[in-house]
Design an enzyme around this catalytic site. Structure first.
Site, PDB file in Angstrom:
ATOM      1  N   LYS A   1       3.409   6.460   5.018  1.00 28.65           N
ATOM      2  CA  LYS A   1       2.429   5.447   4.582  1.00 28.65           C
ATOM      3  C   LYS A   1       2.931   4.057   4.910  1.00 28.65           C
ATOM      4  O   LYS A   1       4.094   3.735   4.657  1.00 28.65           O
ATOM      5  CB  LYS A   1       2.174   5.566   3.080  1.00 28.65           C
ATOM      6  CG  LYS A   1       1.076   4.641   2.580  1.00 28.65           C
ATOM      7  CD  LYS A   1      -0.288   5.092   3.072  1.00 28.65           C
ATOM      8  CE  LYS A   1      -1.399   4.066   2.778  1.00 28.65           C
ATOM      9  NZ  LYS A   1      -1.340   2.907   3.690  1.00 28.65           N
TER      10      LYS A   1
ATOM     11  N   SER B   1       0.785  -1.246   0.000  1.00 25.07           N
ATOM     12  CA  SER B   1       0.000   0.000   0.000  1.00 25.07           C
ATOM     13  C   SER B   1       0.815   1.293   0.000  1.00 25.07           C
ATOM     14  O   SER B   1       0.230   2.368  -0.086  1.00 25.07           O
ATOM     15  CB  SER B   1      -0.959   0.011   1.190  1.00 25.07           C
ATOM     16  OG  SER B   1      -2.048  -0.849   0.951  1.00 25.07           O
TER      17      SER B   1
ATOM     18  N   LYS C   1       0.155   3.848  -2.657  1.00 18.86           N
ATOM     19  CA  LYS C   1      -0.846   4.927  -2.569  1.00 18.86           C
ATOM     20  C   LYS C   1      -0.228   6.315  -2.444  1.00 18.86           C
ATOM     21  O   LYS C   1      -0.922   7.318  -2.600  1.00 18.86           O
ATOM     22  CB  LYS C   1      -1.812   4.628  -1.422  1.00 18.86           C
ATOM     23  CG  LYS C   1      -2.704   3.435  -1.738  1.00 18.86           C
ATOM     24  CD  LYS C   1      -3.362   2.837  -0.517  1.00 18.86           C
ATOM     25  CE  LYS C   1      -4.154   1.580  -0.932  1.00 18.86           C
ATOM     26  NZ  LYS C   1      -4.534   0.744   0.198  1.00 18.86           N
TER      27      LYS C   1
ATOM     28  N   SER D   1      -6.077   3.559   4.331  1.00 17.28           N
ATOM     29  CA  SER D   1      -5.494   2.749   3.256  1.00 17.28           C
ATOM     30  C   SER D   1      -6.576   2.029   2.448  1.00 17.28           C
ATOM     31  O   SER D   1      -6.443   0.858   2.080  1.00 17.28           O
ATOM     32  CB  SER D   1      -4.499   1.729   3.821  1.00 17.28           C
ATOM     33  OG  SER D   1      -3.651   1.238   2.806  1.00 17.28           O
TER      34      SER D   1
END
Length: 461
Positions: A243, A72, A75, A130
């Site tokens: 993140k 993720s 992202k 997320s």
């Protein structure tokens, strides 16, 4: 003739500057005699990097160019493209194809088919919760389809300097053809932090998505980066945000942006394990903040802090020019090491605002670089000179992927040459010789023309 002499004088001036910049008349210490970097920490992550995004200095790396699965942290790129292509009040819609593609294990915020949400709400859902369906909804909003969006992602990655990365989707779900490197993720993060809205999003500990056409109750999105939460055992006051990411194939991944005082750092840890990724990141950040210092080159490099270059304007030029180093350039070096301990390399390249770049090295480590400029004397305004390190993150510098010397000259010596007075005399003599040679050539050419004209006149009589 006047132009020729002006070019010659300017060329000699540049040679003089570069001579000082490359330590021609200063004793240089070779790399193999220098003490090493501060001892780096041991981390669990299989691949990692720690950089200063302003200077481009790589303070730590572990297989930083090895291709890895990102999960993720993908992202970050999705958020970057959203900020560059959308307004915060635009409306995104969750399609049937998007919602039906979700599996039970996907991170999501329980969106419904046809649900409408602002881009702002979507960004918080993307980076905090997320949410995979939100990543896809943003991709479809921007490019019409995930397939088209991935082309945009890959083009933007190259623009950021991420040349060993390939994206196959907007959310980071596993795909054998979806990979990054730690170095590349640092480059992408570096571009993202240029946007204040991005910093606002990643620094939030929670965000409530309001009720909408399909959602009867507000939905709380909670930050997954535990180093942001003051109540967490992993809390770090220096951390601004970042993140997280996880899949079975990628392991635990974490990209983090932190700042202590005026010193910014980006860390990337790939394929770590569980909460160990926060320990890895803490070790890297403390290593960078505790062992290195952030210096302004113009203020600390004594070669550019004197009147050495104040009177280097050409006597034939119509304006007063000065050669100087960029006054807003910083460098990251180990504590206890001075700029005088560094070696320098000069790369010549003509741009709108400089003619050369001086790269500072400590052993085999690139510590940063500065542009050499040829400007009107006094052309730096107070506003330009007083650029504070408060806004230093607005300056983007790309670290060197590998140590490469292109169109560069490195001059080193173990013995100091005679004083600068001798060099000045040599330069003056050199200029006089060239001027005399040019004048002599012109006189000989004119004599030849006169002889030819005289011969023609005799023939015509």
């Amino acid at each position: 003739m006047k132009k020729i002499i002006t070019y010659i004088v300017s060329f000699v001036m540049v040679l003089s500057i570069i001579g000082q910049a490359t330590n021609i008349y200063n004793t240089a210490t070779y790399a193999d005699t220098k003490p090493g970097f501060p001892k780096a920490p041991d981390i669990f992550g299989k691949s990692a990097i720690l950089i200063n995004p302003v200077t481009g200095t790589i303070l730590y790396e572990k297989d930083s160019h090895k291709k890895m699965y990102p999960a993720s942290i993908t992202k970050i790129m999705t958020a970057l493209l959203t900020l560059e292509n959308c307004k915060m009040n635009e409306e995104i819609v969750y399609s049937k194809k998007n919602i039906e593609s979700l599996t039970w294990e996907d991170s999501n915020i329980e969106c419904k088919v046809g649900e409408k949400m602002t881009v702002k709400d979507g960004l918080y859902a993307l980076m905090l919760a997320s949410a995979n369906e939100t990543a896809t909804a943003l991709a479809e909003h921007i490019s019409g389809s995930t397939e088209n969006f991935t082309k945009l992602m890959n083009d933007r990655a190259k623009q950021a300097g991420a040349t060993d990365t390939h994206f196959a989707n907007a959310n980071g779900l596993h795909d054998d053809n979806h990979y990054v490197t730690a170095y590349d993720m640092a480059m992408i993060m570096n571009d993202a932090i240029q946007y204040p809205a991005f910093l606002d999003v990643i620094h939030a500990t929670e965000y409530t998505i309001p009720a909408n056409n399909k959602r009867k109750k507000p939905y709380p999105s909670i930050q997954r980066h535990m180093m942001i939460h003051p109540t967490s055992q992993y809390y770090d006051a220096d951390v601004i945000g970042g993140k997280t990411g996880y899949t079975d194939q990628a392991g635990k991944c974490l990209v983090t942006y932190a700042k202590r005082g005026n010193v910014p750092l980006i860390s990337v840890v790939l394929k770590s394990d569980g909460d160990v990724v926060f320990d890895d990141t803490k070790k890297l950040l403390d290593y960078g903040f505790d062992n290195f210092e952030f210096l302004n080159i113009y203020e600390n490099d004594t070669r550019f802090n004197t009147n050495t270059f104040d009177n280097l304007a050409s006597p034939f030029a119509s304006t007063d020019k000065t050669i100087t180093v960029d006054k807003d350039t910083f460098i990251m070096i180990p504590k206890g090491v001075s700029i005088a301990d560094l070696d320098t390399e000069v790369s010549f390249h003509l741009t709108d605002d400089s003619f050369a770049t001086i790269t500072y090295k400590y052993g085999n480590h690139i510590m940063g670089s500065a542009k050499m400029k040829y400007i009107n004397s006094g052309s730096y305004s107070e506003k330009e000179i007083s650029t504070t390190t408060e806004s230093i993150t607005e300056k983007k510098v790309t670290p060197a992927k590998k140590e490469k010397t292109t169109q560069s000259e490195t001059k080193k010596t173990n013995k100091p040459v005679n004083s600068s007075h001798l060099l000045t005399i040599i330069i003056i003599v050199f200029v006089i010789i060239i001027i005399v040679s040019i004048l002599t050539a012109i006189m000989l050419h004119r004599r030849k023309l006169n002889r030819i004209r005289a011969m023609k006149r005799r023939r015509n009589r």
